[in-house]
Design a protein around this motif. Structure first.
Motif, PDB file in Angstrom:
ATOM      1  N   MET A  88       0.825  -1.215   0.000  1.00  0.00           N
ATOM      2  CA  MET A  88       0.000   0.000   0.000  1.00  0.00           C
ATOM      3  C   MET A  88       0.860   1.266   0.000  1.00  0.00           C
ATOM      4  N   HIS A  89       1.897   1.289   0.822  1.00  0.00           N
ATOM      5  CA  HIS A  89       2.733   2.486   0.929  1.00  0.00           C
ATOM      6  C   HIS A  89       3.569   2.690  -0.323  1.00  0.00           C
ATOM      7  N   ARG A  90       4.029   1.594  -0.936  1.00  0.00           N
ATOM      8  CA  ARG A  90       4.786   1.723  -2.185  1.00  0.00           C
ATOM      9  C   ARG A  90       3.892   2.266  -3.292  1.00  0.00           C
ATOM     10  N   LEU A  91       2.644   1.823  -3.328  1.00  0.00           N
ATOM     11  CA  LEU A  91       1.695   2.322  -4.323  1.00  0.00           C
ATOM     12  C   LEU A  91       1.421   3.808  -4.100  1.00  0.00           C
ATOM     13  N   LEU A  92       1.229   4.195  -2.840  1.00  0.00           N
ATOM     14  CA  LEU A  92       0.965   5.606  -2.535  1.00  0.00           C
ATOM     15  C   LEU A  92       2.159   6.471  -2.903  1.00  0.00           C
ATOM     16  N   ALA A  93       3.370   5.973  -2.627  1.00  0.00           N
ATOM     17  CA  ALA A  93       4.570   6.733  -2.988  1.00  0.00           C
ATOM     18  C   ALA A  93       4.660   6.928  -4.496  1.00  0.00           C
ATOM     19  N   ALA A  94       4.307   5.897  -5.268  1.00  0.00           N
ATOM     20  CA  ALA A  94       4.338   6.004  -6.726  1.00  0.00           C
ATOM     21  C   ALA A  94       3.318   7.029  -7.209  1.00  0.00           C
ATOM     22  N   LEU A  95       2.130   7.040  -6.606  1.00  0.00           N
ATOM     23  CA  LEU A  95       1.089   8.000  -6.998  1.00  0.00           C
ATOM     24  C   LEU A  95       1.528   9.433  -6.681  1.00  0.00           C
ATOM     25  N   LEU A  96       2.152   9.611  -5.511  1.00  0.00           N
ATOM     26  CA  LEU A  96       2.597  10.951  -5.127  1.00  0.00           C
ATOM     27  C   LEU A  96       3.696  11.466  -6.052  1.00  0.00           C
ATOM     28  N   ARG A  97       4.454  10.556  -6.643  1.00  0.00           N
ATOM     29  CA  ARG A  97       5.509  10.948  -7.584  1.00  0.00           C
ATOM     30  C   ARG A  97       4.954  11.139  -8.999  1.00  0.00           C
ATOM     31  N   GLY A  98       3.660  10.943  -9.163  1.00  0.00           N
ATOM     32  CA  GLY A  98       3.041  11.174 -10.460  1.00  0.00           C
ATOM     33  C   GLY A  98       3.186  10.022 -11.436  1.00  0.00           C
ATOM     34  N   ARG A  99       3.583   8.856 -10.962  1.00  0.00           N
ATOM     35  CA  ARG A  99       3.737   7.722 -11.880  1.00  0.00           C
ATOM     36  C   ARG A  99       2.379   7.193 -12.310  1.00  0.00           C
ATOM     37  N   GLN A 100       2.300   6.756 -13.558  1.00  0.00           N
ATOM     38  CA  GLN A 100       1.064   6.217 -14.111  1.00  0.00           C
ATOM     39  C   GLN A 100       0.987   4.695 -14.004  1.00  0.00           C
ATOM     40  N   THR A 101       2.130   4.048 -13.878  1.00  0.00           N
ATOM     41  CA  THR A 101       2.163   2.587 -13.788  1.00  0.00           C
ATOM     42  C   THR A 101       3.125   2.159 -12.677  1.00  0.00           C
ATOM     43  N   ILE A 102       2.964   0.937 -12.246  1.00  0.00           N
ATOM     44  CA  ILE A 102       3.857   0.368 -11.235  1.00  0.00           C
ATOM     45  C   ILE A 102       3.928  -1.133 -11.479  1.00  0.00           C
ATOM     46  N   GLU A 103       5.120  -1.681 -11.298  1.00  0.00           N
ATOM     47  CA  GLU A 103       5.287  -3.121 -11.487  1.00  0.00           C
ATOM     48  C   GLU A 103       4.646  -3.860 -10.322  1.00  0.00           C
ATOM     49  N   VAL A 104       3.892  -4.920 -10.626  1.00  0.00           N
ATOM     50  CA  VAL A 104       3.189  -5.666  -9.587  1.00  0.00           C
ATOM     51  C   VAL A 104       3.387  -7.169  -9.775  1.00  0.00           C
ATOM     52  N   GLU A 105       3.090  -7.901  -8.726  1.00  0.00           N
ATOM     53  CA  GLU A 105       3.041  -9.357  -8.785  1.00  0.00           C
ATOM     54  C   GLU A 105       1.601  -9.757  -8.508  1.00  0.00           C
ATOM     55  N   LEU A 106       0.954 -10.382  -9.482  1.00  0.00           N
ATOM     56  CA  LEU A 106      -0.449 -10.748  -9.342  1.00  0.00           C
ATOM     57  C   LEU A 106      -0.594 -11.978  -8.455  1.00  0.00           C
ATOM     58  N   PHE A 107      -1.619 -11.957  -7.616  1.00  0.00           N
ATOM     59  CA  PHE A 107      -1.891 -13.078  -6.713  1.00  0.00           C
ATOM     60  C   PHE A 107      -3.199 -13.727  -7.145  1.00  0.00           C
ATOM     61  N   ASP A 108      -3.173 -15.031  -7.343  1.00  0.00           N
ATOM     62  CA  ASP A 108      -4.356 -15.769  -7.766  1.00  0.00           C
ATOM     63  C   ASP A 108      -4.796 -16.668  -6.622  1.00  0.00           C
ATOM     64  N   GLY A 109      -5.920 -16.359  -6.009  1.00  0.00           N
ATOM     65  CA  GLY A 109      -6.397 -17.161  -4.892  1.00  0.00           C
ATOM     66  C   GLY A 109      -7.677 -16.590  -4.316  1.00  0.00           C
ATOM     67  N   THR A 110      -8.178 -17.240  -3.287  1.00  0.00           N
ATOM     68  CA  THR A 110      -9.405 -16.797  -2.628  1.00  0.00           C
ATOM     69  C   THR A 110      -9.124 -15.595  -1.728  1.00  0.00           C
ATOM     70  N   PRO A 111     -10.158 -14.870  -1.317  1.00  0.00           N
ATOM     71  CA  PRO A 111      -9.949 -13.753  -0.380  1.00  0.00           C
ATOM     72  C   PRO A 111      -9.271 -14.211   0.917  1.00  0.00           C
ATOM     73  N   GLU A 112      -9.607 -15.423   1.390  1.00  0.00           N
ATOM     74  CA  GLU A 112      -8.990 -15.938   2.606  1.00  0.00           C
ATOM     75  C   GLU A 112      -7.495 -16.190   2.399  1.00  0.00           C
ATOM     76  N   GLU A 113      -7.127 -16.734   1.243  1.00  0.00           N
ATOM     77  CA  GLU A 113      -5.716 -16.959   0.935  1.00  0.00           C
ATOM     78  C   GLU A 113      -4.975 -15.644   0.774  1.00  0.00           C
ATOM     79  N   ALA A 114      -5.662 -14.643   0.197  1.00  0.00           N
ATOM     80  CA  ALA A 114      -5.046 -13.327   0.031  1.00  0.00           C
ATOM     81  C   ALA A 114      -4.772 -12.688   1.392  1.00  0.00           C
TER      82      ALA A 114
END
Length: 267
Positions: free
Chosen positions: A7-33
């Motif tokens: 969350m904080h890395r995403l907020l920092a990217a938004l504050l710097r005006g970035r339009q994209t950010i590299e992510v790792e997608l998670f595939d699973g149930t809400p409980e697993e997440a």
């Protein structure tokens, strides 16, 4: 598109005006997440408070009742005994299972007596099988197989003394319920969970505020591993390194034993 960790890395990217950010997608149930998020936040960033950890453990127990107390403890940053207490207090809302999945992914019986009963039966049917093969067939740890085999070879009950009597196939009456380990005269020793002990020491200012105390805490923290965890790590030792690891383990054992005796003498 919900953020699980970062969350904080995403907020920092938004504050710097970035339009994209590299992510790792998670595939699973809400409980697993949720479980993944708790694990991630325990090991980095702002530490979770004790209240947050207990709440997380309670939620994981409800969503993953098959996980062992040690596995949930590792995920939530609590001690196994604390998790066990939380599980007991949540007994009405949590389904009662006969097995649990440990941190190594193996399924083990909740009733240690039942596991030892299976070890005795497997040993009777496959007397020449290796420790790991018997452990795999019985659904227990190699340490338990080693302890049962040693007791049988010595003509003893495969169950630790002082436990509730129950009949086992081909054995004298005995019982189980206490975690034991080892294959020598110390096998009747009950091993404690080091995690709550370390938590208590880490909160002690008389240790934390001294250079020597911090060094000692660092060493103790590195060695804060249970007997069961060490037995599981034995799988990682290749045959050509075994003698070296054995020598080192024995050296460290003797060093800590001397340290303990020196402390005992100073009391």
């Amino acid at each position: 598109m919900r953020v699980i960790d970062g969350m904080h890395r995403l907020l920092a990217a938004l504050l710097r005006g970035r339009q994209t950010i590299e992510v790792e997608l998670f595939d699973g149930t809400p409980e697993e997440a949720y479980l993944h998020a708790v694990k991630a936040n325990v090991v980095h960033g702002l530490p979770l408070s004790q209240v947050d950890r207990r709440a997380a453990a309670a939620r994981i127990i409800e969503s993953h009742p098959h996980m062992s107390d040690r596995a949930i403890a590792r995920a939530s940053g609590l001690g196994a005994k604390t998790v066990a207490a939380i599980r007991r207090s949540s007994a009405d809302a949590v389904p009662q299972l006969n097995t649990r999945v440990g941190r190594d992914g193996r399924v083990r019986p909740l009733n240690a007596l039942e596991g030892r009963r299976r070890v005795v039966a497997v040993l009777a049917e496959h007397p020449d099988a290796s420790l790991r093969e018997v452990a795999r067939l019985s659904g227990v740890s190699p340490a338990t197989v080693s302890d049962v085999r040693r007791r049988l070879a010595a003509g003893e009950s495969p169950l630790p003394s002082g436990t509730e009597p129950t009949e086992l196939p081909g054995t004298e009456r005995g019982g189980d319920g206490t975690q034991r380990a080892g294959s020598d005269s110390r096998s009747n020793q009950t091993f404690m969970d080091p995690v709550p002990v370390m938590e208590k020491l880490l909160r002690d200012p008389s240790l934390r505020h001294k250079e020597g105390g911090r060094q000692l805490l660092h060493l103790l923290r590195q060695n804060a591993v249970g007997v069961q965890d060490l037995m599981e790590l034995s799988d990682a030792v290749p045959p050509h390194c075994r003698s070296l690891v054995i020598n080192l383990a024995q050296h460290y054992r003797d060093a800590w034993q001397s340290f303990a005796e020196a402390l005992d003498d100073s009391v």
